[in-house]
Design an enzyme around this catalytic site. Sequence first.
Site, PDB file in Angstrom:
ATOM      1  N   ASN A 211       0.842  -1.200   0.000  1.00 38.82           N
ATOM      2  CA  ASN A 211       0.000   0.000   0.000  1.00 38.82           C
ATOM      3  C   ASN A 211       0.876   1.249   0.000  1.00 38.82           C
ATOM      4  O   ASN A 211       2.093   1.156  -0.011  1.00 38.82           O
ATOM      5  CB  ASN A 211      -0.959  -0.025   1.201  1.00 38.82           C
ATOM      6  CG  ASN A 211      -0.200  -0.078   2.498  1.00 38.82           C
ATOM      7  OD1 ASN A 211       0.552   0.820   2.835  1.00 38.82           O
ATOM      8  ND2 ASN A 211      -0.374  -1.182   3.235  1.00 38.82           N
ATOM      9  N   ILE A 311      -2.838  -7.431  14.157  1.00 37.06           N
ATOM     10  CA  ILE A 311      -1.775  -7.308  15.158  1.00 37.06           C
ATOM     11  C   ILE A 311      -2.279  -6.537  16.377  1.00 37.06           C
ATOM     12  O   ILE A 311      -2.191  -7.002  17.516  1.00 37.06           O
ATOM     13  CB  ILE A 311      -0.533  -6.603  14.567  1.00 37.06           C
ATOM     14  CG1 ILE A 311      -0.027  -7.358  13.337  1.00 37.06           C
ATOM     15  CG2 ILE A 311       0.562  -6.473  15.621  1.00 37.06           C
ATOM     16  CD1 ILE A 311       1.035  -6.631  12.545  1.00 37.06           C
TER      17      ILE A 311
HETATM   18  O1  C5P Z   1      -8.964  -2.164  10.211  1.00 38.50           O
HETATM   19  P1  C5P Z   1      -7.831  -1.315   9.838  1.00 38.50           P
HETATM   20  O2  C5P Z   1      -6.758  -2.000   9.070  1.00 38.50           O
HETATM   21  O3  C5P Z   1      -8.220  -0.002   9.207  1.00 38.50           O
HETATM   22  O4  C5P Z   1      -7.191  -0.893  11.269  1.00 38.50           O
HETATM   23  C1  C5P Z   1      -6.106  -0.070  11.327  1.00 38.50           C
HETATM   24  C2  C5P Z   1      -5.360  -0.292  12.601  1.00 38.50           C
HETATM   25  O5  C5P Z   1      -5.197  -1.681  12.832  1.00 38.50           O
HETATM   26  C3  C5P Z   1      -3.984   0.288  12.573  1.00 38.50           C
HETATM   27  O6  C5P Z   1      -3.617   0.678  13.877  1.00 38.50           O
HETATM   28  C4  C5P Z   1      -3.146  -0.866  12.064  1.00 38.50           C
HETATM   29  O7  C5P Z   1      -1.787  -0.714  12.441  1.00 38.50           O
HETATM   30  C5  C5P Z   1      -3.809  -2.040  12.724  1.00 38.50           C
HETATM   31  N1  C5P Z   1      -3.747  -3.310  11.991  1.00 38.50           N
HETATM   32  C6  C5P Z   1      -3.081  -4.376  12.556  1.00 38.50           C
HETATM   33  N2  C5P Z   1      -3.030  -5.586  11.935  1.00 38.50           N
HETATM   34  C7  C5P Z   1      -3.653  -5.778  10.774  1.00 38.50           C
HETATM   35  C8  C5P Z   1      -4.377  -4.727  10.195  1.00 38.50           C
HETATM   36  C9  C5P Z   1      -4.389  -3.514  10.824  1.00 38.50           C
HETATM   37  O8  C5P Z   1      -2.488  -4.210  13.620  1.00 38.50           O
HETATM   38  N3  C5P Z   1      -3.589  -6.970  10.209  1.00 38.50           N
END
Ligand code: C5P
Length: 407
Positions: A211, A311
């Site tokens: 991304n 995560i």
């Molecule tokens: O649901 P979304 O991806 O928009 O959420 C964003 C938040 O979740 C951010 O803090 C991002 O670092 C975290 N995130 C994560 N693991 C993932 C996807 C997003 O920790 N697989």
Amino acid sequence: MRTDNHAKRILLGISGGIAAYKAPLVVRKLRNLGADVVPVLTQNATRFVTETALQAVADNRPRTDLWDAEAEAAMGHIELARWADAVVIAPATANVIARLAHGIADDLLTTLYLATTAPVFVAPAMNVRMWEHVATQRNLERLRDDGVTVLGPADGEQACGEFGPGRMIEPDEIAEKVTAAISTRVLDGTRVLITAGPTREFLDPVRFISNRSSGRQGFALAEAARDAGAEVTLVAGPVHLSTPTGIERIDVVSAQEMKDAVTQRAPDADIFVSVAAVADYRPHTVHDQKLKKSQQPSTDFRVALKENEDIVGSIAGVEPRPFVVGFAAETENPLEHAREKRRRKCMDAIVVNDVSDAAIGFDSSDNAVTLIHAGGEMGLPKMRKGAIARRLVDEIATLYASAGRGS
Ligand code: C5P
């Protein structure tokens, strides 16, 4: 724990040496680190750098004259001296250093120096012989005794063609040293874990899904947390950014690697800030060899994906856990989505930005965000990512302390 949630206010004194041509850069670097800067030029400085250039970069009217009735009516010099969180004089000539050392207040800059109680920094710039002169060294010793911090000078080739000490240190070094010195140490004694940048999800040895995240906001937060006194570990996806000094950096590529790195370090962290734009999916199969076009008979090339583990959710959902702050990049109804996301992922706070606006967010040097937590919301208008980072760190420190986790 005290927080001081306004941009740091800096009076940048500019005196009349050739290094004054670098003053607009000093202003830019200070602003990038979140400061609000008012330039104050001596009469001699106006011969080297224009007020117009400084006005453009500072976005504040430069001041030059103690007798400017209009400027004094807007903010008198005593008020200006009180307004400042720091006074930085860069370049500081032998003449200005001598006047400061003797308490001579015969122009606006030297008057402000006497009138302020804020910390003062001088970055000397002069010819090597002038620097080495016993009078200059004596004056500097006095300034040090009076509590002034002397930054530099650097050694090297000088504008006059001579070599030796006397060059002004570089603008980014001045900005970093000053910002670090005046940061409120709201995170003293805490350990902060931050993720930043994108992840890459490989399909074969040469292709990946990723991304537009540049990592800049996460790196800016790491620097701001460090300057606030935290011990910072930064888990970075693939980004083109150099490691900020004093920060432990762990480079990862995929979401799984990022999760492993975070899971291993989260038990030692007081605060976890998940800024990374983690890929939500990865290819189901990672091919050992580069996929050939001919291997796909159909014109529709399909890649089966599987979901990556969340995560931040995995850290926030299990006690004991650090204080958790997430980020959300949204293109529609940002606040509603972020509020829902904060609750769903059990995060203490979430920072949301609207990435449909090309002027902020992804790959831009500016950002505009809203911090959402259980007790309220705080909007930060468009500003440099460094400035956003410093305001967020102050706010996060307050929330962390009131959550009963801080000292
Ligand atoms: O649901 P979304 O991806 O928009 O959420 C964003 C938040 O979740 C951010 O803090 C991002 O670092 C975290 N995130 C994560 N693991 C993932 C996807 C997003 O920790 N697989």
